[in-house]
Design a protein around this motif. Structure first.
Motif, PDB file in Angstrom:
ATOM      1  N   TYR A 461      16.689 -24.453  13.626  1.00 49.92           N
ATOM      2  CA  TYR A 461      17.869 -24.857  14.400  1.00 49.92           C
ATOM      3  C   TYR A 461      17.725 -26.311  14.851  1.00 49.92           C
ATOM      4  CZ  TYR A 461      21.134 -24.948  18.383  1.00 49.92           C
ATOM      5  OH  TYR A 461      22.124 -25.286  19.272  1.00 49.92           O
ATOM      6  N   GLU A 462      16.531 -26.694  15.314  1.00 54.42           N
ATOM      7  CA  GLU A 462      16.296 -28.067  15.764  1.00 54.42           C
ATOM      8  C   GLU A 462      16.444 -29.062  14.617  1.00 54.42           C
ATOM      9  OE1 GLU A 462      13.008 -26.595  19.103  1.00 54.42           O
ATOM     10  OE2 GLU A 462      12.367 -27.595  17.257  1.00 54.42           O
ATOM     11  N   VAL A 463      15.918 -28.698  13.450  1.00 51.23           N
ATOM     12  CA  VAL A 463      16.025 -29.576  12.284  1.00 51.23           C
ATOM     13  C   VAL A 463      17.493 -29.819  11.934  1.00 51.23           C
ATOM     14  CG1 VAL A 463      15.645 -29.681   9.790  1.00 51.23           C
ATOM     15  CG2 VAL A 463      13.764 -29.052  11.312  1.00 51.23           C
ATOM     16  N   LEU A 464      18.278 -28.754  11.910  1.00 54.01           N
ATOM     17  CA  LEU A 464      19.703 -28.908  11.598  1.00 54.01           C
ATOM     18  C   LEU A 464      20.400 -29.767  12.634  1.00 54.01           C
ATOM     19  CD1 LEU A 464      20.922 -25.405  10.348  1.00 54.01           C
ATOM     20  CD2 LEU A 464      21.093 -27.576   9.127  1.00 54.01           C
ATOM     21  N   TYR A 465      20.103 -29.527  13.908  1.00 56.88           N
ATOM     22  CA  TYR A 465      20.753 -30.298  14.969  1.00 56.88           C
ATOM     23  C   TYR A 465      20.444 -31.788  14.827  1.00 56.88           C
ATOM     24  CZ  TYR A 465      22.242 -31.920  19.523  1.00 56.88           C
ATOM     25  OH  TYR A 465      22.867 -32.626  20.523  1.00 56.88           O
ATOM     26  N   GLU A 466      19.164 -32.116  14.656  1.00 58.96           N
ATOM     27  CA  GLU A 466      18.800 -33.526  14.574  1.00 58.96           C
ATOM     28  C   GLU A 466      19.355 -34.168  13.314  1.00 58.96           C
ATOM     29  OE1 GLU A 466      18.086 -34.482  17.180  1.00 58.96           O
ATOM     30  OE2 GLU A 466      16.549 -33.358  18.220  1.00 58.96           O
ATOM     31  N   ALA A 467      19.375 -33.428  12.205  1.00 61.13           N
ATOM     32  CA  ALA A 467      19.919 -33.982  10.972  1.00 61.13           C
ATOM     33  C   ALA A 467      21.387 -34.340  11.130  1.00 61.13           C
ATOM     34  CB  ALA A 467      19.731 -32.995   9.821  1.00 61.13           C
ATOM     35  N   ARG A 468      22.112 -33.546  11.926  1.00 57.14           N
ATOM     36  CA  ARG A 468      23.547 -33.770  12.090  1.00 57.14           C
ATOM     37  C   ARG A 468      23.875 -34.775  13.176  1.00 57.14           C
ATOM     38  NH1 ARG A 468      25.001 -27.298  11.747  1.00 57.14           N
ATOM     39  NH2 ARG A 468      25.259 -27.180   9.489  1.00 57.14           N
TER      40      ARG A 468
END
Length: 491
Positions: A461-468
């Motif tokens: 979830y953190e990876v997706l958030y930061e990527a976006r």
């Protein structure tokens, strides 16, 4: 939400007769606002449709809290719920709904310039300046006055907890840096959280603090008042729009304290142990106040399958995850195997998005073993559907969220080359687990398969958030991804 649900039972017993509100014609308003909002909405931090085409914009409900008419010299205040389509219009309604509070003035003072949405070019508001009303202390103060008086206004209804003291005339101040919602502080007494993305059903940030207040849990501020909207022309539950709670003046959140500890290389473990105890106390109160259950077999296996699906979808978006996919999948496979071997999990209502930014301390040394931690923001992960956020889950999910937060804070310092951050993370994670177990919570390490799976899911979830949202921060959660993939591979 039915008349027998918690928020309505807490409402003041003698509400005044519903006030009459002027209901602007939605189609006429849309003529004035559509062009402005189509350009403005996607630029807002709380807009959830980033990266998707904005389709048809429709008005779900509109209520004038203050009249908006050309003859007036005072500002108007318009409450809107709009549906932002995610593509071409279809036969069935689609897209997210957003709550908007718009001020209307013939001319905008310089101080409100940054709040400008635009000047209407047509329709009933033609020529008038439309702006974000929460930036206007006068209009924000009107909301507080409405919350002091339970009752109805058009499609809106206002409730208040019995015995809550809400002073009038408090100065309003909009907090900056919000992400998925907006918050206004009134004096040093109360804070109003307004949900931007809304859907039918009571929001957990109202439902759970009310239940905890009734159970006598002092770790969570009790709501003083709230407001919601009825869904026009449907039998669905009302939409929770905002919650007024006590403002903990002078408080500091756990994230700031953790960053300070890392920078100064101080011992944070007593505070981490106290935070573990506070978390266990909140879990115990939620379990006593609301229904619990046990998951086993296919229901428990379904949690692992859902996590696996989220991983596969994340890999399609963030290519950096691909080398670690097999290792991460092993964490979910271990949970599925645990379920197949007859494993069970106690489930109950949870915080749902617990991390160091969701806990406050207001007095006493933050590194003390008796640090007076308060838990806030029970909304859950806003990106998830409301129905999912209201589902019971294993308490270890909240534990995993806090453990990830300790690790996230440390990884931020590691990527900057600071020494000792990894040791800081390990020590505080262990202290938090020990505090949780000492306060009567089950030792998180006793549910290793669940803990590893939920930590891994949170890291994705953190990876997706930061990527976006913050691509420059992506190396921080990717450090955890590598560690978790190795831990799952080691069994």
């Amino acid at each position: 939400m039915s008349d027998s649900s918690a928020p309505r039972t807490a409402q003041a017993p003698h509400s005044p007769r519903p006030a009459r509100a002027r209901q602007p014609h939605a189609s006429a308003l849309l003529r004035s606002l559509t062009g402005l909002l189509t350009n403005w909405l996607p630029e807002q931090r709380w807009f959830a449709g980033k990266g998707r085409p904005l389709g048809e914009l429709t008005t779900v409900s509109a209520t004038e809290l203050l009249p908006c008419h050309p003859a007036g010299t005072t500002p108007g205040l318009l409450h809107l719920i709009v549906r932002a389509g995610t593509g071409p219009a279809r036969a069935e309604p689609a897209g997210d709904c957003y709550q908007l509070l718009l001020g209307v003035r013939p001319a905008l003072p310089d101080a409100l310039g940054p709040a400008l949405v635009g000047r209407a070019a047509e329709g009933p508001l033609r020529g008038w300046a439309i702006y974000e009303a929460l930036h206007d202390p006068r209009l924000a103060g009107l909301l507080l006055e409405r919350l002091r008086t339970p009752g109805r206004l058009g499609t809106l209804s206002f409730g208040r907890s019995a015995g809550a003291r809400i002073p009038s005339g408090l100065a309003a101040r909009l907090l900056t840096g919000e992400q998925t919602n907006s918050s206004v502080v009134f004096g040093d007494a109360h804070i109003l959280k307004l949900f931007r993305r809304v859907s039918p059903g009571v929001n957990p940030d109202l439902e759970l603090p009310l239940a905890l207040a009734e159970a006598g849990c002092a770790r969570v501020p009790a709501p003083a008042a709230w407001f919601e909207a009825n869904w026009p022309g449907a039998q669905a539950e009302p939409l929770t729009l905002g919650v007024l709670q006590p403002f903990l003046a002078g408080s500091t959140d756990g994230w700031q304290l953790a960053q300070r500890s890392l920078a100064d290389r101080t011992d944070f473990t007593p505070a981490a142990h106290a935070l573990g105890r506070a978390t266990a106390e909140v879990h115990a109160a939620l379990a006593a106040a609301l229904p619990t259950d046990r998951l086993a077999g296919r229901r428990l296996e379904g949690i692992a399958l859902g996590m696996l699906d989220r991983l596969d979808r994340a890999v399609e978006v963030v290519s950096a995850l691909r080398p670690h996919r097999d290792g991460l999948r092993r964490a979910y496979a271990a949970l599925a195997d645990y379920a197949a071997r007859g494993g069970q999990a106690h489930v109950q209502r949870l915080h749902g998005d617990l991390h160091l930014g969701q806990v406050l301390t207001t007095d006493g040394p933050a590194d003390a073993a008796d640090a007076p931690w308060t838990v806030i923001d029970f909304e859950g992960e806003p990106a998830r559907p409301l129905a999912d956020r209201r589902e019971p889950g294993p308490p270890v999910r909240d534990v995993a969220g806090m453990l990830r937060s300790f690790d996230y804070a440390a990884c931020q310092h590691q990527v900057r080359g600071h020494r000792g951050a990894a040791e800081w993370s390990r020590a505080n994670r262990a202290a938090f687990r020990a505090g949780y177990a000492a306060a009567g919570g089950r030792d998180p390490l006793a549910e290793r398969e669940l803990l590893l799976a939920y930590e891994t899911d949170k890291a994705i979830y953190e990876v997706l958030y930061e990527a976006r949202h913050r691509p420059s921060w992506l190396p921080v959660p990717m450090m955890a991804v590598r560690r978790l993939a190795e831990a799952a591979a080691d069994g």
